[in-house]
Design an enzyme around this catalytic site. Sequence first.
Site, PDB file in Angstrom:
ATOM      1  N   GLY A  14       0.829  -1.202   0.000  1.00 53.12           N
ATOM      2  CA  GLY A  14       0.000   0.000   0.000  1.00 53.12           C
ATOM      3  C   GLY A  14       0.861   1.249   0.000  1.00 53.12           C
ATOM      4  O   GLY A  14       2.077   1.186   0.212  1.00 53.12           O
ATOM      5  N   ASP A  49      -3.494 -12.632   4.237  1.00 51.47           N
ATOM      6  CA  ASP A  49      -4.788 -12.351   3.627  1.00 51.47           C
ATOM      7  C   ASP A  49      -5.756 -11.832   4.687  1.00 51.47           C
ATOM      8  O   ASP A  49      -6.250 -12.597   5.511  1.00 51.47           O
ATOM      9  CB  ASP A  49      -5.339 -13.612   2.960  1.00 51.47           C
ATOM     10  CG  ASP A  49      -6.640 -13.352   2.211  1.00 51.47           C
ATOM     11  OD1 ASP A  49      -7.123 -12.196   2.241  1.00 51.47           O
ATOM     12  OD2 ASP A  49      -7.164 -14.297   1.598  1.00 51.47           O
ATOM     13  N   PHE A  50      -6.019 -10.525   4.656  1.00 50.47           N
ATOM     14  CA  PHE A  50      -6.923  -9.922   5.645  1.00 50.47           C
ATOM     15  C   PHE A  50      -8.382 -10.320   5.403  1.00 50.47           C
ATOM     16  O   PHE A  50      -9.232 -10.082   6.247  1.00 50.47           O
ATOM     17  CB  PHE A  50      -6.775  -8.404   5.630  1.00 50.47           C
ATOM     18  CG  PHE A  50      -5.682  -7.917   6.548  1.00 50.47           C
ATOM     19  CD1 PHE A  50      -5.914  -6.894   7.451  1.00 50.47           C
ATOM     20  CD2 PHE A  50      -4.420  -8.486   6.516  1.00 50.47           C
ATOM     21  CE1 PHE A  50      -4.917  -6.451   8.303  1.00 50.47           C
ATOM     22  CE2 PHE A  50      -3.418  -8.045   7.362  1.00 50.47           C
ATOM     23  CZ  PHE A  50      -3.667  -7.023   8.270  1.00 50.47           C
ATOM     24  N   ALA A  73      -5.536  -2.149   4.995  1.00 50.44           N
ATOM     25  CA  ALA A  73      -6.905  -1.677   5.240  1.00 50.44           C
ATOM     26  C   ALA A  73      -7.729  -1.766   3.969  1.00 50.44           C
ATOM     27  O   ALA A  73      -7.186  -1.784   2.861  1.00 50.44           O
ATOM     28  CB  ALA A  73      -6.896  -0.228   5.734  1.00 50.44           C
ATOM     29  N   TYR A 138     -17.208   2.497   5.716  1.00 52.95           N
ATOM     30  CA  TYR A 138     -15.749   2.586   5.861  1.00 52.95           C
ATOM     31  C   TYR A 138     -15.383   3.106   7.249  1.00 52.95           C
ATOM     32  O   TYR A 138     -14.613   2.477   7.993  1.00 52.95           O
ATOM     33  CB  TYR A 138     -15.151   3.490   4.779  1.00 52.95           C
ATOM     34  CG  TYR A 138     -13.716   3.865   5.034  1.00 52.95           C
ATOM     35  CD1 TYR A 138     -12.701   2.907   4.982  1.00 52.95           C
ATOM     36  CD2 TYR A 138     -13.361   5.179   5.346  1.00 52.95           C
ATOM     37  CE1 TYR A 138     -11.376   3.262   5.242  1.00 52.95           C
ATOM     38  CE2 TYR A 138     -12.047   5.527   5.593  1.00 52.95           C
ATOM     39  CZ  TYR A 138     -11.062   4.571   5.545  1.00 52.95           C
ATOM     40  OH  TYR A 138      -9.753   4.912   5.805  1.00 52.95           O
ATOM     41  N   TRP A 163      -6.617  11.955   4.488  1.00 57.92           N
ATOM     42  CA  TRP A 163      -6.313  12.438   3.137  1.00 57.92           C
ATOM     43  C   TRP A 163      -4.893  12.048   2.708  1.00 57.92           C
ATOM     44  O   TRP A 163      -4.095  12.879   2.281  1.00 57.92           O
ATOM     45  CB  TRP A 163      -6.496  13.946   3.060  1.00 57.92           C
ATOM     46  CG  TRP A 163      -7.897  14.442   3.281  1.00 57.92           C
ATOM     47  CD1 TRP A 163      -8.890  13.817   3.980  1.00 57.92           C
ATOM     48  CD2 TRP A 163      -8.460  15.673   2.809  1.00 57.92           C
ATOM     49  NE1 TRP A 163     -10.034  14.574   3.977  1.00 57.92           N
ATOM     50  CE2 TRP A 163      -9.807  15.719   3.264  1.00 57.92           C
ATOM     51  CE3 TRP A 163      -7.963  16.739   2.063  1.00 57.92           C
ATOM     52  CZ2 TRP A 163     -10.652  16.801   2.989  1.00 57.92           C
ATOM     53  CZ3 TRP A 163      -8.799  17.803   1.797  1.00 57.92           C
ATOM     54  CH2 TRP A 163     -10.134  17.839   2.244  1.00 57.92           C
TER      55      TRP A 163
END
Length: 300
Positions: A14, A49-50, A73, A138, A163
Amino acid sequence: MSRSATVLVFGGNGQLGRELVRALSPLGNVVATTRSGRLVDGTACETADFGQPDTLADVLDRVRPDFVVNAAAYTAVDRAEDETVVAWRVNAEAPGAIARWCATAGVPLVHYSTDYVFNGQSSRPYREDDATAPLGVYGQSKLAGEDAVRAAGGRHMIFRTAWVYASHSANFLRTMLRVGAERDVLRVVADQVGTPTPAALIADVTAQVLQHPGALSGTWHLTAEGETSWHGFAEAIFAEAVAAGKLARAPTVEAITTAEYPTPAKRPAYSHLDVSKIQSDFGIVLPSWQDGLKRVIAEI
């Protein structure tokens, strides 16, 4: 933290995970995980693997880390409205499973949350102890993840950020630069206010905090300083990109309202986070969002 310490970073591919691997590497042995078992450059890494939270203890048992940093996330804010089960599994159940392992093993856990745990009705920057009231799936799933980490009872550091963007990965800045090079006029929402925050800043502060003496445990807000709207951010991106020679000309950015750009998920109108606590607790000086932007543009 000793240089021989092993730091396990969940979510190594990520935009935050990639910066964490960089920032934490000088502090010890960084072991990254991804869902595919491969990093962006093709290097093999641990697989996590979430979507299957009950498998995460196996990864932790195998690596036996001294510190765990969870940057994985589910962040598709609009899609989460339809994919509630997946969002909850990744953002709430998986962090809970990790936190329980860490609590049992006595391993400190760093976990990241979001400004979207608030409803955006405040008239001043949100403090850590302000009431939460997320507007969508979310934010609700991320708040449940915070609660699961706290409930596990181990030493934890929850950093709420906002952000997030970087010179790589998919984010608002890179979208604006791509679309801005193709169009003369863009329309961007001007009635949502928050703080653009570089992933590199979050990673660098995390590295500082992990070296800080004392076993602090709790929740902190971690963003750059100041506030702007998405429209203001877009205008600043184009001005900075032109000044740095990354873009030939800036498009016109028209201000629109949230009502003119409807999305499946409601977003907080105001989500400026008060960052005074993290600065005083850890002796950290945070840059303005404008200075943060300047640094990220220079990297592109």
